[in-house]
Design an enzyme around this catalytic site. Structure first.
Site, mmCIF file in Angstrom:
data_model
loop_
_atom_site.group_PDB
_atom_site.id
_atom_site.type_symbol
_atom_site.label_atom_id
_atom_site.label_comp_id
_atom_site.label_asym_id
_atom_site.label_seq_id
_atom_site.Cartn_x
_atom_site.Cartn_y
_atom_site.Cartn_z
ATOM 1 N N ASP A 169 68.129 33.574 44.679
ATOM 2 C CA ASP A 169 67.138 34.556 45.124
ATOM 3 C C ASP A 169 65.705 34.145 44.798
ATOM 4 O OD1 ASP A 169 68.961 36.153 46.392
ATOM 5 O OD2 ASP A 169 69.377 37.375 44.620
ATOM 6 N N SER A 227 76.988 41.882 37.724
ATOM 7 C CA SER A 227 75.670 41.938 38.331
ATOM 8 C C SER A 227 75.889 42.204 39.819
ATOM 9 C CB SER A 227 74.954 40.611 38.110
ATOM 10 O OG SER A 227 73.885 40.513 39.003
ATOM 11 N N ARG A 245 66.373 39.071 51.254
ATOM 12 C CA ARG A 245 65.246 38.518 50.497
ATOM 13 C C ARG A 245 63.995 38.245 51.342
ATOM 14 N NH1 ARG A 245 67.757 41.110 47.660
ATOM 15 N NH2 ARG A 245 69.003 40.418 45.896
ATOM 16 N N ASP A 283 65.305 44.952 33.703
ATOM 17 C CA ASP A 283 64.442 43.766 33.790
ATOM 18 C C ASP A 283 63.110 44.037 34.480
ATOM 19 O OD1 ASP A 283 66.062 42.154 32.369
ATOM 20 O OD2 ASP A 283 66.916 41.081 34.097
HETATM 21 N N1 ARG Z 1 75.345 34.279 45.563
HETATM 22 C C1 ARG Z 1 74.881 35.251 46.498
HETATM 23 C C2 ARG Z 1 73.673 34.756 47.211
HETATM 24 O O1 ARG Z 1 73.043 33.878 46.716
HETATM 25 C C3 ARG Z 1 74.710 36.600 45.918
HETATM 26 C C4 ARG Z 1 73.835 36.750 44.717
HETATM 27 C C5 ARG Z 1 73.845 38.185 44.401
HETATM 28 N N2 ARG Z 1 73.198 38.603 43.237
HETATM 29 C C6 ARG Z 1 73.790 39.404 42.336
HETATM 30 N N3 ARG Z 1 73.068 39.831 41.381
HETATM 31 N N4 ARG Z 1 75.020 39.740 42.406
HETATM 32 O O2 ARG Z 1 73.361 35.207 48.286
#
Ligand code: ARG
Length: 408
Positions: A127, A178, A98, A18
Site C-alpha cells: 500500500d 489486520s 489506493r 496508528d
Molecule cells: N496484500 C493485499 C494487497 O496488497 C492486501 C493488503 C491488505 N492489507 C491489510 N491490512 N489486510 O492488495
C-alpha cells in the site's frame, strides 16, 4: 528529533490507533497543521464518529468523503472489464482503493493549500508503494510522509504514546488480524495466518458463510451486462453500488469468494493473504464467460495477455501510469459486444455456468451441431488440415529420410 518539513499535511485518517497517533506525531515532528480525511468505500464504519475523533486529537480540519460510487464505477468496473485478478485469483479490492484514496487526498491538499500528504502505511507492504506512486503521479511537488514507516514504534509503544498524549485508544478488543475492507472485497493478514501450513480459522471471515453452513440447495443468479458493465440481477435493474451489495449478499450466503493465497508483494516478500470478494468473484466469472461467447479467438487471446498486464499494474500501484489509459482505450473498445446474460449456479462455494445468452453471440448451433441441421462444410476440413499441417508433414518426411541415411 527531525525538523519540521511541512506546514500543512493532509492525512488519510481511519480512526484506528496508528493514524490517531500519527495526528499528534505529525504535529510534534513534521508540520504545524493536520487536515484529516476519512474516505467511505463501503467499509461500514461510523465515519461521523471518526471525523469528530480527529478534531479532538488535534486536527485543524476533519473531512469525510463518500467515494463509493466513484470507486465502483471508475475503479472496480474498469477492473472487471479487464478481468483483473492478480496472480490468477485476487480481484484487487485493496489495491484498487489506493489510487482513489490518493486522488482524493491530492484534491484536498490542493483545496487547503497543503504541502504534504501523509498515510498510515508501514514499510513492508504494497500500500505504501501504491500511495506514494499515485501521489507522485498526480502532484510531484507534494511531499509524502508515512509516519509508521519512520517512527519505529511497536504496538505497545504506540499505545503508550497515545496514553501519554490523551489519544483515545479503541476499547473494543482488537481483531487478531489486520483487515482492509471495501465494497469490492476484504483482505486479512497477520496473526495465525502468517503460518502458511495452517488452515484459516473461521473467525477470519467477515463477508462469506463457510461451505459447510451454506444452504444445501443450489441458488441460481442471472447477471446482465451492457458493454462489459453489469446492470441487472435476475432481470431486475440495479445501480452500481446496489448491484455489488446485492451480489455480495447472494454470493456470500453461498460461500463464494474465499481466496487463500500466497502472493508476491511488490517489495519482494511472499505473503499469505486471506481474501473474500463474493461479488467480484461472481461478476468476474460471468464477465469472462460472456467474453468467450462474443469475442473472436484472436481478440480473446490478445485481451487475456493485456488483462494480465493490467492486473499487475493495479497491484503494483501504477494506476496513474500513462499506459493504463491506452489499455483502457483498447479494453473499452473490446467491450462493445460484451452485452448479454450469464446465469450461474451457486452451491456451497462452487460456481458453475448454467446458461449464456447474447445478441452478439458467436456461438452458432448450425455450425456446432452433430444433429440434423448441420451447416458446417465437412469437405473443406480436408483441405484445411492439409495446409494446417503442411510443414509438420514435410518435417516428418525429411526426418525419416535422414534416419534411413544414417542407418546405411
Ligand atoms: N496484500 C493485499 C494487497 O496488497 C492486501 C493488503 C491488505 N492489507 C491489510 N491490512 N489486510 O492488495
Amino acid at each position: 528529533m527531525s525538523k519540521k518539513i511541512a506546514d500543512k499535511v493532509v492525512l488519510a485518517y481511519s480512526g484506528g490507533l496508528d493514524t490517531s497517533v500519527a495526528v499528534k506525531w505529525l504535529l510534534e515532528h513534521k508540520c504545524n497543521e493536520v487536515v484529516c480525511v476519512a474516505i467511505d468505500l463501503g467499509q461500514g464504519q461510523e465515519l461521523e464518529e471518526i471525523q469528530a475523533k480527529a478534531l479532538t486529537i488535534g486536527a485543524s480540519e476533519s473531512r469525510v468523503i463518500d467515494a463509493k460510487q466513484e470507486f465502483i464505477e471508475e475503479f472496480c468496473f474498469r477492473a472487471l472489464k479487464a478481468n483483473a485478478n492478480y496472480q490468477e485469483n485476487y480481484p484487487l479490492a485493496t489495491a484498487l482503493a489506493r489510487p482513489l484514496i490518493a486522488k482524493i487526498l491530492v484534491d484536498i491538499a490542493h483545496e487547503y493549500k497543503a504541502d504534504a500528504i501523509a498515510h498510515g502505511c508501514t514499510g513492508k507492504g504494497n500500500d505504501q508503494v501504491r500511495f506514494d506512486l499515485s501521489i507522485m503521479a498526480l502532484d510531484p511537488n507534494l511531499k509524502i510522509i508515512a509516519p509508521a514507516r519512520e517512527w519505529g514504534m511497536t504496538r505497545e509503544e504506540s499505545i503508550e504514546y497515545a496514553d501519554k498524549h490523551g489519544i483515545p485508544v479503541p476499547t473494543s478488543k482488537k481483531s487478531p488480524y489486520s483487515i482492509d475492507l471495501n465494497l469490492w472485497g476484504r483482505s486479512a493478514e497477520c496473526g495465525i495466518l502468517e503460518d502458511a501450513t495452517v488452515e484459516p480459522p473461521e473467525d477470519v471471515y467477515g463477508m462469506t458463510k463457510s461451505p459447510e453452513s451454506a444452504p444445501d440447495k443450489a441458488e441460481y443468479v442471472r447477471i446482465s451486462f451492457e458493454k462489459g458493465i453489469p446492470v441487472a440481477v435476475n432481470g431486475k435493474p440495479y445501480a452500481p453500488i446496489e448491484l455489488v451489495e446485492e451480489l455480495n449478499r447472494i454470493a456470500g450466503d453461498n460461500a463464494i469468494g474465499r481466496i487463500d493465497k500466497i502472493e508476491d508483494r511488490v517489495v519482494g516478500i511472499k505473503s499469505r493473504e486471506i481474501y473474500e470478494a463474493p461479488a467480484a468473484v461472481l461478476l468476474g466469472k460471468a464477465h469472462k464467460e460472456l467474453e468467450y461467447l462474443v469475442m473472436t479467438k484472436n481478440m480473446k487471446s490478445f485481451k487475456n495477455l493485456l488483462d494480465e498486464k493490467y492486473s499487475e499494474m493495479i497491484y503494483q500501484g501504477f494506476w496513474f501510469e500513462p499506459l493504463r489509459d491506452c489499455m483502457d482505450a483498447f479494453i473499452n473498445q473490446s467491450q462493445e459486444h460484451v452485452t448479454g446474460e450469464i446465469e450461474l449456479k451457486l452451491y456451497k462455494g462452487s460456481i458453475t455456468v448454467a446458461s449464456r445468452k447474447s445478441p452478439f453471440s458467436l456461438y452458432d448451433k448450425g455450425l456446432a451441431t452433430y444433429d440434423k441441421g448441420d451447416m458446417f462444410n465437412h469437405q473443406s476440413a480436408v483441405g484445411f488440415i492439409e495446409l494446417f499441417g503442411m510443414q509438420m508433414k514435410t518435417h516428418a518426411v525429411v526426418s525419416k529420410a535422414e534416419k534411413l541415411a544414417v542407418k546405411k
